[in-house]
Design a protein around this motif. Structure first.
Motif, PDB file in Angstrom:
ATOM      1  N   THR A  56       1.650   4.329   1.132  1.00 57.37           N
ATOM      2  CA  THR A  56       1.272   5.218   2.239  1.00 57.37           C
ATOM      3  C   THR A  56       2.521   5.905   2.776  1.00 57.37           C
TER       4      THR A  56
ATOM      5  N   MET B 158       2.786   0.497  12.271  1.00 52.63           N
ATOM      6  CA  MET B 158       3.501   0.083  11.049  1.00 52.63           C
ATOM      7  C   MET B 158       5.007   0.084  11.292  1.00 52.63           C
TER       8      MET B 158
ATOM      9  N   HIS C  48       0.859  -1.180   0.000  1.00 53.20           N
ATOM     10  CA  HIS C  48       0.000   0.000   0.000  1.00 53.20           C
ATOM     11  C   HIS C  48       0.899   1.234   0.000  1.00 53.20           C
TER      12      HIS C  48
ATOM     13  N   GLU D 209      -6.367   6.321   6.242  1.00 56.12           N
ATOM     14  CA  GLU D 209      -4.952   6.270   5.845  1.00 56.12           C
ATOM     15  C   GLU D 209      -4.261   4.962   6.226  1.00 56.12           C
ATOM     16  N   GLY D 210      -5.049   3.925   6.529  1.00 58.42           N
ATOM     17  CA  GLY D 210      -4.446   2.669   6.950  1.00 58.42           C
ATOM     18  C   GLY D 210      -4.022   2.753   8.406  1.00 58.42           C
ATOM     19  N   HIS D 211      -3.236   1.780   8.824  1.00 58.79           N
ATOM     20  CA  HIS D 211      -2.819   1.747  10.224  1.00 58.79           C
ATOM     21  C   HIS D 211      -1.906   2.934  10.528  1.00 58.79           C
TER      22      HIS D 211
ATOM     23  N   GLU E  69       3.807   5.475   5.609  1.00 63.31           N
ATOM     24  CA  GLU E  69       4.617   4.497   6.348  1.00 63.31           C
ATOM     25  C   GLU E  69       5.450   3.667   5.369  1.00 63.31           C
ATOM     26  N   THR E  70       4.812   3.288   4.260  1.00 67.43           N
ATOM     27  CA  THR E  70       5.540   2.524   3.247  1.00 67.43           C
ATOM     28  C   THR E  70       6.683   3.363   2.674  1.00 67.43           C
TER      29      THR E  70
ATOM     30  N   PHE F 114       7.002  -2.821   9.596  1.00 68.35           N
ATOM     31  CA  PHE F 114       8.007  -2.513   8.576  1.00 68.35           C
ATOM     32  C   PHE F 114       9.433  -2.694   9.087  1.00 68.35           C
TER      33      PHE F 114
ATOM     34  N   ASN G 280     -10.137   0.623   5.688  1.00 70.89           N
ATOM     35  CA  ASN G 280      -9.174   1.423   6.459  1.00 70.89           C
ATOM     36  C   ASN G 280      -8.188   2.134   5.539  1.00 70.89           C
ATOM     37  N   LEU G 281      -7.925   1.557   4.373  1.00 71.51           N
ATOM     38  CA  LEU G 281      -7.000   2.187   3.431  1.00 71.51           C
ATOM     39  C   LEU G 281      -7.731   2.937   2.329  1.00 71.51           C
TER      40      LEU G 281
ATOM     41  N   ASP H 274       2.384  -7.547  -0.314  1.00 70.20           N
ATOM     42  CA  ASP H 274       1.305  -7.450   0.668  1.00 70.20           C
ATOM     43  C   ASP H 274       0.065  -8.030  -0.005  1.00 70.20           C
TER      44      ASP H 274
HETATM   45  N1  ADE Z   1      -1.532  -1.822   5.806  1.00 77.40           N
HETATM   46  C1  ADE Z   1      -2.385  -1.323   6.709  1.00 77.40           C
HETATM   47  N2  ADE Z   1      -2.080  -0.057   7.022  1.00 77.40           N
HETATM   48  C2  ADE Z   1      -0.999   0.285   6.283  1.00 77.40           C
HETATM   49  C3  ADE Z   1      -0.230   1.465   6.160  1.00 77.40           C
HETATM   50  N3  ADE Z   1      -0.501   2.549   6.875  1.00 77.40           N
HETATM   51  N4  ADE Z   1       0.793   1.437   5.306  1.00 77.40           N
HETATM   52  C4  ADE Z   1       1.067   0.330   4.585  1.00 77.40           C
HETATM   53  N5  ADE Z   1       0.392  -0.802   4.661  1.00 77.40           N
HETATM   54  C5  ADE Z   1      -0.651  -0.838   5.511  1.00 77.40           C
END
Ligand code: ADE
Length: 421
Positions: free
Chosen positions: A56, A355, A54, A348-350, A58-59, A359, A343-344, A128
């Motif tokens: 994001t 994360m 994803h 914005e996902g977790h 965090e990624t 990660f 959620n995504l 993922d």
């Molecule tokens: N999967 C769930 N939340 C995420 C995030 N914030 N970034 C990347 N992968 C996710």
């Protein structure tokens, strides 16, 4: 063989993406520590990594960590609706990381982006949901000889890969990041719990207090979601097919019943099972007018949308992530985020803090693969215990929490069997 091309929505939004990436970084202390070490030791030097995650904030921090570790990285989306376009733009503009991802892309573009990610000719894959690995095995088998191994983020991906391995179809080793305790105990539970409610609330702006909230599936994600929904004052029902988690849900204080019964009384339904057609015709037939349907499982298969389409006399978009289906008898059912992980899709996902651990596992997993892939068979491996414990130790430290250690006497006691009553 880095292709320096990319496919993103709008490079002009890159600066906003960078601010948000840096905001997330503040909440990712473990990844920051790994990044500092990677920058010095360069454990991934000379390795090409294709990541399908994803896209994001965090990624982005993970991609930057791999890059500082010496890897030549490209990123494509692991879901058509989860991409944050400003993040994609910033990765391309400020970090020189090729990204193939556009929020809302159609299925063809989604797979074209996966193929573009594979044109990078990876030594390591990072998945993922296992779409990268499955595309390699179905369409791009010529890449297999050059691949050392891969890592997999999520429950659904690990299940797919274990099925491939059981069939003898998997042709390189993969580390199951999801198996790490520092991943699924936290990300799946607290991450999915909070971010799913965030997505439902952002999409609908409904009050959860007093609503009947039906959680389909009581795995780690379902546990987290049920507990957070209760925390917001919802009256939570859990549905299950496995007697063990069903019993656990009951003793956790939730009502447990068959979905056909829950369907009559629920205000909000959220699937987190990993399986197909969980919410189906017989449920739509008895749901209340105004019921809200969402999914937080990996694929958009948990709600039978084609059947819902067929039952509806009208479908209209009533809010950005809400499609309202009016059935022949006049009842309206509201589907969120096209049944994709809400959620995504709508949020914005977790959050970054959780994360951080997921990660950290990905980064250390990639380093482990770089060092040890040659010793591994074409199987799915659990993240080594020492990596898992080290991540927990670093996270506790970053959170300013100290714990006790066993005394020599206590250690001895735990390894002896003679002492009894
Ligand atoms: N999967 C769930 N939340 C995420 C995030 N914030 N970034 C990347 N992968 C996710």
């Amino acid at each position: 063989m880095s292709t320096k091309s990319f496919d993103i929505k709008n490079p002009r939004v890159a600066d906003g993406g960078r601010h948000r990436i840096e905001w997330a970084e503040q909440e990712m202390p473990v990844l920051r520590l790994i990044r500092e070490r990677f920058a010095k030791e360069r454990p991934l030097a000379g390795l090409r990594i294709s990541a399908c995650l994803h896209v994001t904030t965090e990624t982005a921090n993970l991609m930057h960590t791999l890059q500082l570790g010496g890897a030549d990285v490209v990123l494509c989306a692991s879901n058509p609706l989860s991409t944050q376009d400003d993040v994609a733009a910033s990765l391309v503009t400020h970090y020189e990381i090729p990204v193939y991802a556009i929020k809302g892309e159609d299925n063809k573009t989604y797979y074209d982006h996966i193929r573009a990610g594979l044109d990078h000719q990876p030594h390591l894959t990072m998945d993922d949901g296992a779409d990268l690995v499955s595309t390699i095995h179905k369409e791009r088998t010529e890449l297999i000889d050059g691949i050392l191994g891969g890592t997999e983020e999520t429950t659904t991906g690990v299940i797919r890969l274990r099925a491939m391995a059981a069939d003898g179809a998997l042709k390189f080793p993969v580390l199951a990041v999801n198996d790490a305790a520092t991943k699924h105990f936290f990300d799946n539970r607290y991450g999915t719990g909070q971010s799913t409610l965030d997505g439902i609330v952002r999409a609908t702006n409904i009050l959860l207090a007093g609503k009947t909230f039906v959680v389909c599936g009581y795995g780690w994600c379902g546990r987290g979601l049920a507990s957070r929904a209760r925390g917001m004052g919802a009256n939570v029902i859990v549905t299950e097919i496995d007697p063990l988690p069903a019993l656990e849900a009951l003793m956790d204080g939730f009502r447990v019943m068959p979905l056909t019964e829950a369907a009559r009384v629920g205000d909000i339904f959220c699937t987190v099972t990993g399986d197909i057609n969980v919410l189906d015709k017989q449920h739509f037939e008895v749901m209340k007018d105004g019921a809200i349907l969402a999914n937080s499982g990996h694929f958009n298969v948990e709600i039978n949308i084609p059947v819902l389409d067929g039952m509806a006399k009208e479908k209209r978009k009533v809010r950005e992530f809400v499609d309202q289906y009016t059935l022949n008898d006049g009842r309206r059912l509201n589907l969120l985020g096209e049944g994709r992980l809400i959620n995504l899709a709508a949020a914005e996902g977790h959050p970054a803090s959780v994360m951080d651990m997921s990660f950290a596992n990905q980064a250390l997993g990639a380093e482990y693969m770089a060092r040890h892939a040659a010793e591994l068979e074409d199987k799915v491996y659990t993240i080594p215990q020492d990596i898992d414990r080290e991540i927990a130790r670093l996270k506790l430290k970053a959170m300013g929490t100290e714990i006790d250690t066993l005394t020599p006497e206590q250690e001895k006691y735990l390894t002896s069997w003679e002492e009894g009553t």
